[in-house]
Motif scaffolding. Structure first.
Motif, PDB file in Angstrom:
ATOM      1  N   HIS A 148     -14.568  81.504   4.263  1.00 18.82           N
ATOM      2  CA  HIS A 148     -14.207  80.231   4.899  1.00 18.82           C
ATOM      3  C   HIS A 148     -13.017  79.570   4.205  1.00 18.82           C
ATOM      4  CE1 HIS A 148     -16.982  79.416   8.193  1.00 18.82           C
ATOM      5  NE2 HIS A 148     -17.832  80.197   7.535  1.00 18.82           N
TER       6      HIS A 148
ATOM      7  N   THR B 146     -15.074  85.895  10.148  1.00 16.41           N
ATOM      8  CA  THR B 146     -15.766  84.661   9.760  1.00 16.41           C
ATOM      9  C   THR B 146     -16.988  84.410  10.647  1.00 16.41           C
ATOM     10  OG1 THR B 146     -13.627  83.755   9.084  1.00 16.41           O
ATOM     11  CG2 THR B 146     -15.435  82.190   9.331  1.00 16.41           C
ATOM     12  N   ALA B 147     -16.848  84.616  11.934  1.00 17.13           N
ATOM     13  CA  ALA B 147     -17.959  84.370  12.864  1.00 17.13           C
ATOM     14  C   ALA B 147     -19.134  85.312  12.613  1.00 17.13           C
ATOM     15  CB  ALA B 147     -17.469  84.504  14.307  1.00 17.13           C
TER      16      ALA B 147
ATOM     17  N   MET C 150     -19.839  86.783   9.827  1.00 17.41           N
ATOM     18  CA  MET C 150     -20.438  86.350   8.556  1.00 17.41           C
ATOM     19  C   MET C 150     -21.361  85.149   8.783  1.00 17.41           C
ATOM     20  SD  MET C 150     -19.538  88.111   5.765  1.00 17.41           S
ATOM     21  CE  MET C 150     -19.657  86.946   4.417  1.00 17.41           C
ATOM     22  N   ASP C 151     -20.940  84.219   9.626  1.00 18.07           N
ATOM     23  CA  ASP C 151     -21.766  83.041   9.913  1.00 18.07           C
ATOM     24  C   ASP C 151     -23.065  83.426  10.621  1.00 18.07           C
ATOM     25  OD1 ASP C 151     -19.909  81.330   8.758  1.00 18.07           O
ATOM     26  OD2 ASP C 151     -18.990  80.771  10.670  1.00 18.07           O
ATOM     27  N   ILE C 152     -22.974  84.328  11.571  1.00 10.58           N
ATOM     28  CA  ILE C 152     -24.181  84.803  12.271  1.00 10.58           C
ATOM     29  C   ILE C 152     -25.113  85.500  11.285  1.00 10.58           C
ATOM     30  CG2 ILE C 152     -25.037  86.426  14.014  1.00 10.58           C
ATOM     31  CD1 ILE C 152     -22.355  85.812  15.552  1.00 10.58           C
ATOM     32  N   GLN C 153     -24.528  86.314  10.422  1.00 11.82           N
ATOM     33  CA  GLN C 153     -25.331  87.011   9.408  1.00 11.82           C
ATOM     34  C   GLN C 153     -26.034  86.012   8.487  1.00 11.82           C
ATOM     35  OE1 GLN C 153     -26.707  89.725   9.112  1.00 11.82           O
ATOM     36  NE2 GLN C 153     -25.956  91.033   7.466  1.00 11.82           N
ATOM     37  N   LEU C 154     -25.352  84.918   8.146  1.00 11.43           N
ATOM     38  CA  LEU C 154     -25.965  83.890   7.311  1.00 11.43           C
ATOM     39  C   LEU C 154     -27.201  83.308   7.998  1.00 11.43           C
ATOM     40  CD1 LEU C 154     -25.999  81.837   4.908  1.00 11.43           C
ATOM     41  CD2 LEU C 154     -24.643  80.360   6.396  1.00 11.43           C
ATOM     42  N   VAL C 155     -27.074  82.981   9.265  1.00 11.95           N
ATOM     43  CA  VAL C 155     -28.206  82.392   9.996  1.00 11.95           C
ATOM     44  C   VAL C 155     -29.392  83.360  10.016  1.00 11.95           C
ATOM     45  CG1 VAL C 155     -28.995  81.557  12.245  1.00 11.95           C
ATOM     46  CG2 VAL C 155     -26.757  80.857  11.378  1.00 11.95           C
TER      47      VAL C 155
ATOM     48  N   LEU D 110     -19.425  84.239   1.611  1.00  4.41           N
ATOM     49  CA  LEU D 110     -19.203  83.441   2.820  1.00  4.41           C
ATOM     50  C   LEU D 110     -18.270  82.271   2.531  1.00  4.41           C
ATOM     51  CD1 LEU D 110     -20.005  82.968   5.828  1.00  4.41           C
ATOM     52  CD2 LEU D 110     -21.745  81.425   4.944  1.00  4.41           C
TER      53      LEU D 110
END
Length: 146
Positions: free
Chosen positions: A105, A49-50, A52-57, A101
């Protein structure tokens, strides 16, 4: 700046694919062996999850500010929709990755609420597995291979 962000985005892709695959295999084995939910299982879900979140940013920074592809698409969105490459980056890639994403989540949240280990593994497998398939479909493989 664009080149560095693009390299970071590309590198994170491989990390996501690897961590997701390891996570799915571990959860699959846990589900079939009927073992308990371990701390390492939880950490894998958090890690996936983390990342994926970094990749989103990183993806959003590229998408909204630095990518010449999306800049060109936003200048004439109607024409971009008629161009398969521009449409892919401006709409299809973006939407599929947001859906992936969201699934990660949702799966993570439902896993935390589940009581039995078997249920945790099952929920994670479904949500993370569907997200993994969407991620694979949303990767611009023609640019990766070329």
């Amino acid at each position: 700046m664009y080149t560095g962000l693009l390299h970071l985005h590309n590198s994170l892709r491989w990390l996501i694919l690897l961590v997701a695959l390891v996570t799915l295999v571990k959860y699959f084995m846990g589900w079939f062996s009927q073992k308990g939910w371990m701390k390492s299982d939880n950490i894998l879900g958090i890690l996936f999850t983390a990342i994926m979140d970094i990749q989103l940013v990183v993806g959003l920074v590229l998408y909204l500010g630095y990518s010449p592809i999306t800049k060109a698409a936003f200048q004439d969105f109607g024409a971009a929709m008629k161009n398969a490459d521009l449409r892919f980056y401006a709409v299809e890639h973006f939407i599929m990755m947001i859906i992936a994403l969201a699934l990660v989540h949702i799966g993570r949240s439902k896993t935390k609420k589940a009581i039995s280990a078997r249920r945790k593994f099952g929920i994670s497998l479904v949500f993370f597995g569907i997200a993994y398939i969407i991620i694979l479909a949303a990767i611009p493989w023609s640019r990766v291979i070329a």
